[in-house]
Design a protein around this motif. Structure first.
Motif, PDB file in Angstrom:
ATOM      1  N   ARG A 151      13.107   6.809   7.784  1.00 19.84           N
ATOM      2  CA  ARG A 151      13.508   6.320   6.549  1.00 19.84           C
ATOM      3  C   ARG A 151      12.769   4.849   6.486  1.00 19.84           C
ATOM      4  O   ARG A 151      13.001   3.958   7.344  1.00 19.84           O
ATOM      5  CB  ARG A 151      14.865   6.039   6.238  1.00 19.84           C
ATOM      6  N   THR A 152      12.373   4.378   5.308  1.00 19.09           N
ATOM      7  CA  THR A 152      11.821   2.822   5.157  1.00 19.09           C
ATOM      8  C   THR A 152      12.988   2.012   5.247  1.00 19.09           C
ATOM      9  O   THR A 152      12.840   0.747   5.558  1.00 19.09           O
ATOM     10  CB  THR A 152      11.179   2.720   4.054  1.00 19.09           C
ATOM     11  N   ASN A 153      14.248   2.317   4.825  1.00 16.92           N
ATOM     12  CA  ASN A 153      15.374   1.471   4.581  1.00 16.92           C
ATOM     13  C   ASN A 153      16.617   2.263   4.933  1.00 16.92           C
ATOM     14  O   ASN A 153      16.658   3.420   5.209  1.00 16.92           O
ATOM     15  CB  ASN A 153      15.265   1.062   3.083  1.00 16.92           C
ATOM     16  N   GLY A 178      17.175  -4.927   0.992  1.00 11.82           N
ATOM     17  CA  GLY A 178      16.033  -4.667   1.702  1.00 11.82           C
ATOM     18  C   GLY A 178      14.835  -5.322   1.037  1.00 11.82           C
ATOM     19  O   GLY A 178      14.715  -5.409  -0.409  1.00 11.82           O
ATOM     20  N   ASP A 179      13.705  -5.935   1.623  1.00 13.19           N
ATOM     21  CA  ASP A 179      12.591  -6.358   1.067  1.00 13.19           C
ATOM     22  C   ASP A 179      11.491  -5.464   0.932  1.00 13.19           C
ATOM     23  O   ASP A 179      11.039  -4.810   1.656  1.00 13.19           O
ATOM     24  CB  ASP A 179      12.120  -7.476   2.124  1.00 13.19           C
ATOM     25  N   ALA A 180      11.235  -5.113  -0.378  1.00 11.86           N
ATOM     26  CA  ALA A 180      10.234  -3.972  -0.764  1.00 11.86           C
ATOM     27  C   ALA A 180       8.981  -3.920  -0.156  1.00 11.86           C
ATOM     28  O   ALA A 180       8.558  -3.176   0.481  1.00 11.86           O
ATOM     29  CB  ALA A 180      10.428  -3.790  -2.223  1.00 11.86           C
ATOM     30  N   ARG A 181       8.359  -5.190   0.013  1.00 10.20           N
ATOM     31  CA  ARG A 181       6.943  -5.271   0.642  1.00 10.20           C
ATOM     32  C   ARG A 181       7.036  -5.277   1.893  1.00 10.20           C
ATOM     33  O   ARG A 181       6.155  -4.593   2.436  1.00 10.20           O
ATOM     34  CB  ARG A 181       6.490  -6.507   0.152  1.00 10.20           C
ATOM     35  N   MET A 182       8.062  -5.641   2.683  1.00 11.25           N
ATOM     36  CA  MET A 182       7.993  -5.438   4.054  1.00 11.25           C
ATOM     37  C   MET A 182       8.350  -4.233   4.443  1.00 11.25           C
ATOM     38  O   MET A 182       7.617  -3.580   5.308  1.00 11.25           O
ATOM     39  CB  MET A 182       9.117  -6.526   4.835  1.00 11.25           C
ATOM     40  N   GLU A 183       9.106  -3.453   3.648  1.00 13.59           N
ATOM     41  CA  GLU A 183       9.168  -2.138   3.968  1.00 13.59           C
ATOM     42  C   GLU A 183       8.291  -1.147   3.873  1.00 13.59           C
ATOM     43  O   GLU A 183       8.053  -0.140   4.480  1.00 13.59           O
ATOM     44  CB  GLU A 183      10.441  -1.388   2.883  1.00 13.59           C
ATOM     45  N   GLU A 184       7.074  -1.511   2.708  1.00 16.22           N
ATOM     46  CA  GLU A 184       5.975  -0.942   2.558  1.00 16.22           C
ATOM     47  C   GLU A 184       5.004  -1.165   3.736  1.00 16.22           C
ATOM     48  O   GLU A 184       4.469  -0.199   4.187  1.00 16.22           O
ATOM     49  CB  GLU A 184       5.261  -1.384   1.330  1.00 16.22           C
ATOM     50  N   ASP A 204       3.529   1.714   6.414  1.00 16.24           N
ATOM     51  CA  ASP A 204       2.030   2.019   6.594  1.00 16.24           C
ATOM     52  C   ASP A 204       1.802   1.912   8.158  1.00 16.24           C
ATOM     53  O   ASP A 204       0.937   2.785   8.684  1.00 16.24           O
ATOM     54  CB  ASP A 204       1.364   0.857   5.886  1.00 16.24           C
ATOM     55  N   ASN A 205       2.543   1.117   8.726  1.00 17.12           N
ATOM     56  CA  ASN A 205       2.234   0.853  10.095  1.00 17.12           C
ATOM     57  C   ASN A 205       2.947   2.253  10.976  1.00 17.12           C
ATOM     58  O   ASN A 205       2.427   2.648  12.013  1.00 17.12           O
ATOM     59  CB  ASN A 205       2.889  -0.425  10.738  1.00 17.12           C
ATOM     60  N   GLY A 251       2.112   8.236  13.145  1.00 16.09           N
ATOM     61  CA  GLY A 251       2.604   9.751  12.993  1.00 16.09           C
ATOM     62  C   GLY A 251       4.055   9.915  12.630  1.00 16.09           C
ATOM     63  O   GLY A 251       4.359  10.987  12.514  1.00 16.09           O
ATOM     64  N   ARG A 252       4.614   9.096  11.779  1.00 17.84           N
ATOM     65  CA  ARG A 252       5.846   9.149  11.141  1.00 17.84           C
ATOM     66  C   ARG A 252       5.489   8.855   9.575  1.00 17.84           C
ATOM     67  O   ARG A 252       4.774   8.062   9.077  1.00 17.84           O
ATOM     68  CB  ARG A 252       6.784   8.018  11.582  1.00 17.84           C
ATOM     69  N   ALA A 253       5.970   9.702   9.068  1.00 18.94           N
ATOM     70  CA  ALA A 253       6.211   9.650   7.514  1.00 18.94           C
ATOM     71  C   ALA A 253       7.535   9.193   6.923  1.00 18.94           C
ATOM     72  O   ALA A 253       8.375   9.868   6.705  1.00 18.94           O
ATOM     73  CB  ALA A 253       5.593  11.049   6.795  1.00 18.94           C
ATOM     74  N   LEU A 254       7.536   7.882   6.657  1.00 24.61           N
ATOM     75  CA  LEU A 254       8.834   7.145   6.367  1.00 24.61           C
ATOM     76  C   LEU A 254       8.865   7.406   5.012  1.00 24.61           C
ATOM     77  O   LEU A 254       8.019   7.163   3.962  1.00 24.61           O
ATOM     78  CB  LEU A 254       8.851   5.977   6.921  1.00 24.61           C
ATOM     79  N   VAL A 255      10.013   7.831   4.356  1.00 28.15           N
ATOM     80  CA  VAL A 255      10.553   7.622   2.923  1.00 28.15           C
ATOM     81  C   VAL A 255      11.700   7.262   2.694  1.00 28.15           C
ATOM     82  O   VAL A 255      12.458   6.936   3.537  1.00 28.15           O
ATOM     83  CB  VAL A 255      10.595   9.373   2.437  1.00 28.15           C
ATOM     84  N   PRO A 256      12.071   6.549   1.295  1.00 30.25           N
ATOM     85  CA  PRO A 256      13.160   5.761   1.220  1.00 30.25           C
ATOM     86  C   PRO A 256      14.555   6.615   1.460  1.00 30.25           C
ATOM     87  O   PRO A 256      14.601   7.717   1.101  1.00 30.25           O
ATOM     88  CB  PRO A 256      13.055   5.267  -0.388  1.00 30.25           C
ATOM     89  N   GLU A 257      15.480   5.725   1.901  1.00 25.28           N
ATOM     90  CA  GLU A 257      16.916   6.602   1.849  1.00 25.28           C
ATOM     91  C   GLU A 257      17.412   6.591   0.254  1.00 25.28           C
ATOM     92  O   GLU A 257      17.315   5.773  -0.411  1.00 25.28           O
ATOM     93  CB  GLU A 257      17.741   5.369   2.702  1.00 25.28           C
TER      94      GLU A 257
END
Length: 381
Positions: A159-161, A283-289, A293-294, A299-305
């Motif tokens: 998860r991104t967040n 959460g800070d949206a730009r930092m989460e993005e 990406d990193n 090899g991880r595909a993070l999606v929003p909680e």
């Protein structure tokens, strides 16, 4: 991947064995909140071995807090390390992974901090599970000067967040008067009856709670023998809500329920906050993005909680500074706070999460430091 990030990826191989050994060492010696004497000492020892690190073990009123700084640039990025365990189930929340990942990110960034013109800070934050270590550290100024804060938590999905609820805890005790339960029951004041009235009131009140509000708790003890009127009954209770304003309203409901027990029986009520209130996350949206990406490079595909749940004192940090709190999947592990999750936290999935947390955060700091717009946004506060 740019050249600097590639250097960080290549450098991870040099520190991997030490980070995993540190993670496993914490895992084998779990310590609960404010008692992390070995964990904090081991973290400080590892940090002192990082070239250029300026390390302090023990901050203000918190002997198990740690601070390390590297670099001297104007942009200050704070990486948080947690290392407290849960009573009875050890590192079933994977804080050994959090600490090792933070140590890895700090170690990687310390070598390039001056090149990035940043100051990278690691804060070892005690008592996240209960006690609100980060809240206390905010109050005593340990986060002062921060422009961005981050940490990575293990979990059951990438998860991104995290969407934690605001939370508050209370120690509750009724004090009555003991008496012989058969010969002179009328001379007693029954603290267990007071607790029973409160439990009934809470059960009925749940139907009228606002969306997002929760009440849960446990009775820790009541009475000593069946033929003695219980003179004491105690427990621990928590309330949660979508935000701090809603939290204050559900706290009032909880308090009234316990007051009802006191009124009904004549027992004396002690209703004491056990922790400072935990806030909801911003959460800070730009930092989460950027972290997403990193993580994709790893090899991880993070999606929003999309589901609210749990609580963390990192949310209080997010009310002061741009903050991220992504989650990394451990694989086939059961839900967190389960004994089997503790086992997974020192397994292959946990070891991979240490690597991905360290590199994900380090590369995100590279993005923040080298993107002129992001750098200026953070510096501007």
């Amino acid at each position: 991947m740019n050249e600097l990030k590639k250097r960080l990826h290549d450098s991870y191989a040099d520190i991997a064995d030490g980070l995993l050994a540190f993670s496993h060492r914490l895992h084998e010696s779990p310590e609960t909140g404010f008692e992390e004497f070995k964990a904090s000492a081991w973290l400080a020892e590892e940090l002192r071995a990082v070239p250029g690190a300026r390390v302090v073990h023990g901050l203000g009123e918190l002997p198990t807090a740690v601070r390390a700084d590297a670099g001297s640039g104007p942009l200050v990025v704070t990486i948080c390390a947690e290392y407290d365990a849960l009573p009875g189930v050890g590192h079933a929340c994977g804080h050994n992974i959090i600490a090792a990942g933070a140590l890895g990110a700090f170690t990687l960034l310390a070598g390039v901090a001056d090149e990035l013109d940043v100051t990278v800070r690691l804060l070892g934050t005690p008592a996240e599970e209960s006690g609100g270590g980060k809240i206390l550290m905010l109050e005593q100024g340990d986060f002062d000067g921060t422009h961005a804060a981050m940490m990575v938590h293990p979990g059951n999905a990438d998860r991104t967040n995290m969407l934690p609820l605001a939370c508050a805890g209370f120690d509750v005790r009724y004090r009555g008067r003991s008496a012989h339960a058969s010969a002179q029951p009328h001379q007693g004041v029954n603290a267990l009856d007071a607790m029973t009235v409160a439990l009934t009131a809470i059960g009925l009140a749940r139907q009228q709670l606002e969306p997002g509000q929760q009440i849960h708790g446990c009775v820790a003890g009541a009475g000593t023998a069946p033929n003695v009127i219980p003179e004491s009954a105690a427990g621990q209770w928590m309330v949660r809500a979508d935000d701090l304003e809603s939290l204050s309203r559900v706290e009032a409901v909880l308090r009234r329920c316990f007051e009802a027990g006191a009124v009904a029986t004549g027992a004396e009520l002690e209703f004491t906050p056990s922790d400072p209130p935990y806030a909801e996350m911003r959460g800070d949206a730009r930092m989460e993005e950027l972290f997403r990406d990193n993580a994709a490079e790893l090899g991880r595909a993070l999606v929003p909680e999309d589901t609210r749940g749990g609580s963390t004192d990192m949310a209080n940090v997010s009310h002061h500074f741009p903050t991220i709190h992504p989650m990394l999947d451990l694989g086939d592990a059961p839900p967190i706070h389960h004994p089997a999750f503790a086992e997974a936290a020192a397994g292959p999935g946990g070891d991979r999460a240490v690597r991905d947390a360290a590199l994900g955060m380090a590369c995100t700091v590279v993005d923040l430091a080298t993107d002129p717009a992001e750098r200026q946004r953070l510096l501007a506060g």
